[in-house]
Scaffold this motif. Structure first.
Motif, mmCIF file in Angstrom:
data_model
loop_
_atom_site.group_PDB
_atom_site.id
_atom_site.type_symbol
_atom_site.label_atom_id
_atom_site.label_comp_id
_atom_site.label_asym_id
_atom_site.label_seq_id
_atom_site.Cartn_x
_atom_site.Cartn_y
_atom_site.Cartn_z
ATOM 1 N N UNK A 2 0.814 -1.322 -0.134
ATOM 2 C CA UNK A 2 0.060 -0.108 0.098
ATOM 3 C C UNK A 2 0.832 1.262 0.201
ATOM 4 N N UNK A 3 0.297 2.275 -0.698
ATOM 5 C CA UNK A 3 1.169 3.548 -0.662
ATOM 6 C C UNK A 3 0.110 4.545 -0.069
ATOM 7 N N UNK A 283 2.988 -15.320 4.235
ATOM 8 C CA UNK A 283 3.438 -15.015 5.438
ATOM 9 C C UNK A 283 4.862 -14.131 5.480
ATOM 10 N N UNK A 284 5.878 -14.355 4.484
ATOM 11 C CA UNK A 284 6.874 -13.678 4.404
ATOM 12 C C UNK A 284 6.703 -12.153 3.914
ATOM 13 N N UNK A 285 5.470 -11.975 2.952
ATOM 14 C CA UNK A 285 5.059 -10.796 2.548
ATOM 15 C C UNK A 285 4.330 -9.907 3.569
ATOM 16 N N UNK A 286 3.580 -10.646 4.263
ATOM 17 C CA UNK A 286 2.781 -9.975 5.342
ATOM 18 C C UNK A 286 3.705 -9.406 6.430
ATOM 19 N N UNK A 287 4.852 -10.259 6.866
ATOM 20 C CA UNK A 287 5.652 -9.734 7.782
ATOM 21 C C UNK A 287 6.582 -8.570 7.275
ATOM 22 N N UNK A 293 5.948 -1.056 7.527
ATOM 23 C CA UNK A 293 5.034 0.084 8.458
ATOM 24 C C UNK A 293 5.992 0.758 9.327
ATOM 25 N N UNK A 294 6.611 -0.032 10.216
ATOM 26 C CA UNK A 294 7.648 0.419 11.258
ATOM 27 C C UNK A 294 8.706 1.266 10.574
ATOM 28 N N UNK A 312 13.990 2.265 15.136
ATOM 29 C CA UNK A 312 15.143 1.791 14.516
ATOM 30 C C UNK A 312 15.755 0.438 14.903
ATOM 31 N N UNK A 313 15.829 0.588 16.538
ATOM 32 C CA UNK A 313 16.285 -0.624 16.978
ATOM 33 C C UNK A 313 15.395 -2.041 16.782
ATOM 34 N N UNK A 314 13.868 -1.631 16.858
ATOM 35 C CA UNK A 314 13.252 -2.592 16.670
ATOM 36 C C UNK A 314 12.967 -3.087 14.975
ATOM 37 N N UNK A 315 13.287 -2.289 14.345
ATOM 38 C CA UNK A 315 13.156 -2.613 12.798
ATOM 39 C C UNK A 315 14.527 -3.336 12.556
ATOM 40 N N UNK A 316 15.565 -2.892 12.979
ATOM 41 C CA UNK A 316 16.566 -3.844 12.814
ATOM 42 C C UNK A 316 16.535 -5.315 13.413
#
Length: 376
Positions: A2-3, A283-287, A293-294, A312-316
């Motif tokens: 989504x954009x 599942x890979x695409x959903x995750x 989003x994060x 950033x920390x959580x994303x990484x």
């Protein structure tokens, strides 16, 4: 994906980037795409620079002053396509922004135009043989020598240093690692053709040599190459790491495998793969969409001038975990994957252990998260 959360300028840019990449993508194999942001291609980076897409968020006269959302779209399109962005990635992502934030006008004029054109590449000089995730343990020293400094020590895991012209290196200018820890650290702009610099490539399990050991023996750095404020290196590095950890490369490094698998499945006869396992692909695409989003939230913080460190920390952290699961998950879809895809899967499996180390080990990241939550 989504954009709807993106401004019109970013949506328009997405179409332009896809058109640009289409001219290159026809020649990229799945194996090529698996390298993406470690692949060093000077000509490709110069072509990106001619479009005004390196340093695009920087203010005039160095950049186009576009939004963090525009850059977000550019980077995710590049990574999803598996484009070879290694020649400009580090400088665009963190070195240039750090120069804009703490650099002198002379430093900006010396380096930023070359970064934006794709002609100058930067590497990161933080980790050392005895100081990886515990960055405060670094021992490489900078000592005054007249109007300049003499550097001695070794930096490790420096990506593409053998191809780069400049390193932003973190050195201890006062105290010791045991006494000062985060204190007494200073950053320097080091031109890697300086006498006394030795770059030693380190082959990895794939036979590539993206990583390097960089040794400094009495390397002279002029005083005007000190970056920012003497003794404030820790604060500068912390802000730099937030940029390194929050981008889409932290969850899209292995994503080209998903695209390659989808293309292979669409072209395969029904008995070539296990249709019952296709939920794995979803599942890979959903995750990936959740992590996107994060990361987009972090881009929003950057656009508002806020600190994205915790996002950033959580994303990484979560992104590295997803990336390490991607190659085995894609392999499970096929009874016998096409040769090119198999080669890309094998490459990613061997590279995957590094995903949770670069930009900070998982244990370090979770310690930062725990402190943010007040439980440590």
């Amino acid at each position: 994906m989504s954009t709807t959360a993106l401004p019109a300028s970013a949506i328009e840019l997405r179409a332009q980037v896809r058109e640009f990449l289409a001219g290159y993508a026809q020649t990229w194999t799945a194996f090529d795409r698996a390298h993406s942001w470690t692949a060093f291609d000077r000509d490709f980076s110069r072509a990106v620079g001619r479009r005004g897409w390196i340093g695009m968020t920087w203010p005039a006269p160095y950049g186009a002053g576009r939004t963090a959302f525009d850059r977000f779209v550019l980077q995710e399109e590049m990574l999803a396509a598996g484009a070879p962005v290694g020649a400009h990635w580090v400088a665009d992502r963190q070195s240039g922004p750090l120069l804009l934030k703490v650099g002198t006008e002379e430093q900006k004029q010396r380096y930023l135009p070359g970064i934006a054109s794709g002609d100058i590449s930067f590497c990161i000089g933080m980790s050392e043989p005895n100081a990886g995730s515990d960055l405060a343990a670094i021992e490489a020293r900078a000592e005054r020598d007249g109007d300049g400094w003499r550097l001695n020590g070794t930096k490790l895991w420096t990506t593409n240093a053998q191809h780069c012209q400049v390193m932003i290196g973190l050195f201890r200018t006062t105290g010791s690692a045991r006494e000062a820890r985060q204190g007494g650290l200073t950053q320097f702009l080091i031109e890697l053709d300086s006498p006394g610099v030795e770059v030693r490539p380190i082959p990895d399990l794939n036979g590539d040599a993206h990583f390097n050991e960089v040794a400094f023996t009495d390397v002279y750095v002029p005083g005007e190459r000190l970056l920012g404020t003497e003794g404030q290196g820790w604060a500068q590095v912390t802000s730099e790491l937030a940029l390194e950890r929050s981008g889409s490369e932290r969850f899209l490094s292995a994503f080209p495998l998903v695209g390659a698998a989808t293309r292979a499945l669409n072209a395969s006869p029904a008995d070539a793969f296990e249709r019952g396992d296709l939920a794995t692909l979803g599942t890979l695409v959903a995750e990936t969409a959740v992590l996107r989003s994060l990361s987009l939230m972090a881009a929003g913080k950057l656009e508002r001038g806020e600190d994205p460190s915790y996002h950033a920390v959580i994303t990484k952290d979560l992104g590295a975990e997803l990336e390490q699961r991607t190659a085995p998950a894609v392999r499970s879809l096929f009874i016998d994957p096409p040769a090119d895809l198999r080669r890309a899967i094998d490459y990613t499996v061997r590279a995957a252990p590094t995903f949770s180390l670069r930009g900070g080990a998982r244990e370090i990241l979770r310690g930062i998260t725990a402190r943010a939550l007040g439980v440590r």
